[in-house]
Design a protein around this motif. Structure first.
Motif, PDB file in Angstrom:
ATOM      1  N   GLY A   1       0.780  -1.230   0.000  1.00 39.35           N
ATOM      2  CA  GLY A   1       0.000   0.000   0.000  1.00 39.35           C
ATOM      3  C   GLY A   1       0.808   1.275   0.000  1.00 39.35           C
ATOM      4  N   VAL A   2       2.071   1.218  -0.477  1.00 39.64           N
ATOM      5  CA  VAL A   2       2.818   2.468  -0.617  1.00 39.64           C
ATOM      6  C   VAL A   2       2.132   3.359  -1.657  1.00 39.64           C
ATOM      7  CG1 VAL A   2       5.035   3.461  -1.320  1.00 39.64           C
ATOM      8  CG2 VAL A   2       4.977   1.404   0.094  1.00 39.64           C
ATOM      9  N   PHE A   3       1.613   2.740  -2.693  1.00 42.39           N
ATOM     10  CA  PHE A   3       0.795   3.458  -3.655  1.00 42.39           C
ATOM     11  C   PHE A   3      -0.627   3.575  -3.094  1.00 42.39           C
ATOM     12  CE2 PHE A   3       3.926   1.109  -6.371  1.00 42.39           C
ATOM     13  CZ  PHE A   3       4.685   2.220  -6.687  1.00 42.39           C
ATOM     14  N   PRO A   4      -1.457   4.436  -3.676  1.00 40.08           N
ATOM     15  CA  PRO A   4      -2.820   4.599  -3.140  1.00 40.08           C
ATOM     16  C   PRO A   4      -3.746   3.427  -3.437  1.00 40.08           C
ATOM     17  CG  PRO A   4      -2.504   6.007  -5.059  1.00 40.08           C
ATOM     18  CD  PRO A   4      -1.161   5.437  -4.717  1.00 40.08           C
ATOM     19  N   VAL A   5      -3.232   2.356  -4.014  1.00 40.78           N
ATOM     20  CA  VAL A   5      -4.015   1.141  -4.230  1.00 40.78           C
ATOM     21  C   VAL A   5      -3.264  -0.043  -3.640  1.00 40.78           C
ATOM     22  CG1 VAL A   5      -5.227   1.950  -6.282  1.00 40.78           C
ATOM     23  CG2 VAL A   5      -3.004   0.837  -6.530  1.00 40.78           C
ATOM     24  N   LYS A   6      -4.021  -1.069  -3.258  1.00 40.74           N
ATOM     25  CA  LYS A   6      -3.420  -2.212  -2.597  1.00 40.74           C
ATOM     26  C   LYS A   6      -4.240  -3.465  -2.892  1.00 40.74           C
ATOM     27  CE  LYS A   6      -2.152  -3.835   2.045  1.00 40.74           C
ATOM     28  NZ  LYS A   6      -2.121  -3.492   3.480  1.00 40.74           N
ATOM     29  N   PRO A   7      -3.567  -4.604  -3.176  1.00 41.42           N
ATOM     30  CA  PRO A   7      -4.324  -5.830  -3.427  1.00 41.42           C
ATOM     31  C   PRO A   7      -4.711  -6.520  -2.129  1.00 41.42           C
ATOM     32  CG  PRO A   7      -1.990  -6.253  -3.704  1.00 41.42           C
ATOM     33  CD  PRO A   7      -2.126  -4.789  -3.389  1.00 41.42           C
ATOM     34  N   ALA A   8      -5.781  -7.279  -2.166  1.00 43.05           N
ATOM     35  CA  ALA A   8      -6.217  -8.078  -1.019  1.00 43.05           C
ATOM     36  C   ALA A   8      -6.756  -9.402  -1.533  1.00 43.05           C
ATOM     37  CB  ALA A   8      -7.277  -7.347  -0.203  1.00 43.05           C
TER      38      ALA A   8
ATOM     39  N   ILE B   1      -8.649  -5.180  -5.780  1.00 41.23           N
ATOM     40  CA  ILE B   1      -7.787  -4.004  -5.686  1.00 41.23           C
ATOM     41  C   ILE B   1      -8.528  -2.947  -4.881  1.00 41.23           C
ATOM     42  CG2 ILE B   1      -6.465  -2.283  -6.943  1.00 41.23           C
ATOM     43  CD1 ILE B   1      -5.551  -5.171  -7.343  1.00 41.23           C
ATOM     44  N   VAL B   2      -7.908  -2.554  -3.771  1.00 38.72           N
ATOM     45  CA  VAL B   2      -8.519  -1.611  -2.844  1.00 38.72           C
ATOM     46  C   VAL B   2      -7.852  -0.249  -3.002  1.00 38.72           C
ATOM     47  CG1 VAL B   2      -9.023  -1.098  -0.430  1.00 38.72           C
ATOM     48  CG2 VAL B   2      -9.015  -3.481  -1.226  1.00 38.72           C
ATOM     49  N   ALA B   3      -8.642   0.760  -3.333  1.00 34.54           N
ATOM     50  CA  ALA B   3      -8.138   2.126  -3.484  1.00 34.54           C
ATOM     51  C   ALA B   3      -8.444   2.929  -2.227  1.00 34.54           C
ATOM     52  CB  ALA B   3      -8.774   2.797  -4.699  1.00 34.54           C
ATOM     53  N   GLN B   4      -7.460   3.677  -1.770  1.00 35.47           N
ATOM     54  CA  GLN B   4      -7.672   4.528  -0.605  1.00 35.47           C
ATOM     55  C   GLN B   4      -8.741   5.572  -0.929  1.00 35.47           C
ATOM     56  OE1 GLN B   4      -3.915   6.208   0.570  1.00 35.47           O
ATOM     57  NE2 GLN B   4      -2.941   4.221   0.853  1.00 35.47           N
ATOM     58  N   LYS B   5      -9.641   5.766   0.030  1.00 33.53           N
ATOM     59  CA  LYS B   5     -10.713   6.736  -0.179  1.00 33.53           C
ATOM     60  C   LYS B   5     -11.129   7.333   1.148  1.00 33.53           C
ATOM     61  CE  LYS B   5     -15.056   7.418  -2.680  1.00 33.53           C
ATOM     62  NZ  LYS B   5     -16.059   6.807  -3.576  1.00 33.53           N
ATOM     63  N   ASN B   6     -11.411   8.598   1.145  1.00 33.80           N
ATOM     64  CA  ASN B   6     -11.872   9.268   2.356  1.00 33.80           C
ATOM     65  C   ASN B   6     -13.178   8.623   2.811  1.00 33.80           C
ATOM     66  OD1 ASN B   6     -12.908  11.061   4.289  1.00 33.80           O
ATOM     67  ND2 ASN B   6     -11.915  12.812   3.289  1.00 33.80           N
ATOM     68  N   PRO B   7     -13.237   8.124   4.058  1.00 35.78           N
ATOM     69  CA  PRO B   7     -14.464   7.475   4.530  1.00 35.78           C
ATOM     70  C   PRO B   7     -15.712   8.343   4.409  1.00 35.78           C
ATOM     71  CG  PRO B   7     -12.662   7.038   6.046  1.00 35.78           C
ATOM     72  CD  PRO B   7     -12.155   8.053   5.062  1.00 35.78           C
ATOM     73  N   SER B   8     -15.538   9.651   4.442  1.00 29.93           N
ATOM     74  CA  SER B   8     -16.705  10.536   4.346  1.00 29.93           C
ATOM     75  C   SER B   8     -17.334  10.495   2.957  1.00 29.93           C
ATOM     76  CB  SER B   8     -16.295  11.972   4.688  1.00 29.93           C
ATOM     77  OG  SER B   8     -15.356  12.470   3.753  1.00 29.93           O
TER      78      SER B   8
END
Length: 270
Positions: free
Chosen positions: A159-166, A184-191
């Motif tokens: 997850g150094v990049f804004p996306v991460k595999p799971a 592929i999980v992308a970082q996103k503001n929970p709001s």
């Protein structure tokens, strides 16, 4: 260590060859590996990936460069190379506290560049003159490409990049997501999350993130909570706080994660 390395390469193994420094580098990497930093057998995938990226890969490339130096110049070049590294670490009053990602990059880039220079310089001793340049360039490109690809893969997986595999280990999201799929999980503001989004979130004391769908959003601000449920589950999960959310699922790659599942089962059962 460098005296024994030079003796092993030039006396026991006799004839210089491309494969010899690789084998010797693997041997000395195992000898020099810091046992105290090795994660436990049941450790998380992140811990193992970080260890491989920040310790194993740079150490193996360091020993590969030292082995090539010993093959072409004896123990003195290898001693000079590794001695400078050790002296800098011992005598420098303040060292930058780099994170594991930068350690992986620096520890990989320096040996790869040096290997390329050495291979280009001595390539005439490894092949006929008519094929010298082609082989030397191929070796440099191959080593650089492999090392850079390995570091990028490790960065991506942690997850150094804004996306991460799971990897999906359970069937709670069937039929939309099956066991063995990779999401592929992308970082996103929970709001910014909405009902219907499939999110990945952490649960205390669990090394594996949960991937479930948001069915309700309760509260607001600091008291906000996401109610999630697997598509194939009958009961909803415990409320998920915004700080537990790792990101939103944006892509599914079917069946690619079975190798990871098999390795994890082997490690746990062992």
């Amino acid at each position: 260590m460098e005296l024994s390395r030079a003796w092993l390469v030039n006396r026991v193994l006799r004839k210089p060859a491309v494969l010899l420094p690789v084998l010797v580098a693997l041997l000395y990497t195992l000898i020099d590996l810091p046992l105290g930093q090795i994660p436990p057998v049941g450790g998380t995938l992140e811990a193992w990936t970080s260890f491989l990226g920040s310790t194993c890969l740079p150490l193996s490339l360091e020993h590969l460069l030292a082995s090539i130096l010993a093959m072409w110049g004896g123990p003195l070049p290898a001693i000079a190379y590794r001695g400078v590294l050790q002296a800098f670490e011992w005598f420098s009053p303040v060292l930058p506290d780099l994170n594991w990602a930068m350690k992986a990059l620096v520890g990989t880039a320096v040996p790869v560049v040096a290997l390329g220079i050495i291979q280009e310089y001595f390539s005439f001793q490894l092949a006929p003159c008519c094929r010298r340049k082609k082989r030397g360039e191929q070796g440099i490109v191959s080593a650089a490409a492999f090392s850079v690809a390995a570091v990028i893969a490790i960065w991506f997986s942690l997850g150094v990049f804004p996306v991460k595999p799971a990897v999906i280990y359970s069937g709670s999201m069937r039929p939309s997501i099956e066991v063995g799929d990779i999401v592929i999980v992308a970082q996103k503001n929970p709001s910014l999350l909405d009902v219907g989004d499939v999110i990945s979130y952490r649960v205390k004391d669990s090394p594996i993130p949960i991937v479930h769908r948001v069915i309700t959003i309760e509260g607001d601000g600091s008291s906000k909570a996401f109610i999630t449920k697997g598509d194939d589950n009958k009961e909803a999960d415990q409320p998920v706080k915004p700080e537990q959310v790792m990101g939103k699922v944006v892509l599914k790659i079917p069946r690619v994660g079975w190798a990871s599942i098999a390795i994890r089962k082997f490690i746990i059962s062992g």
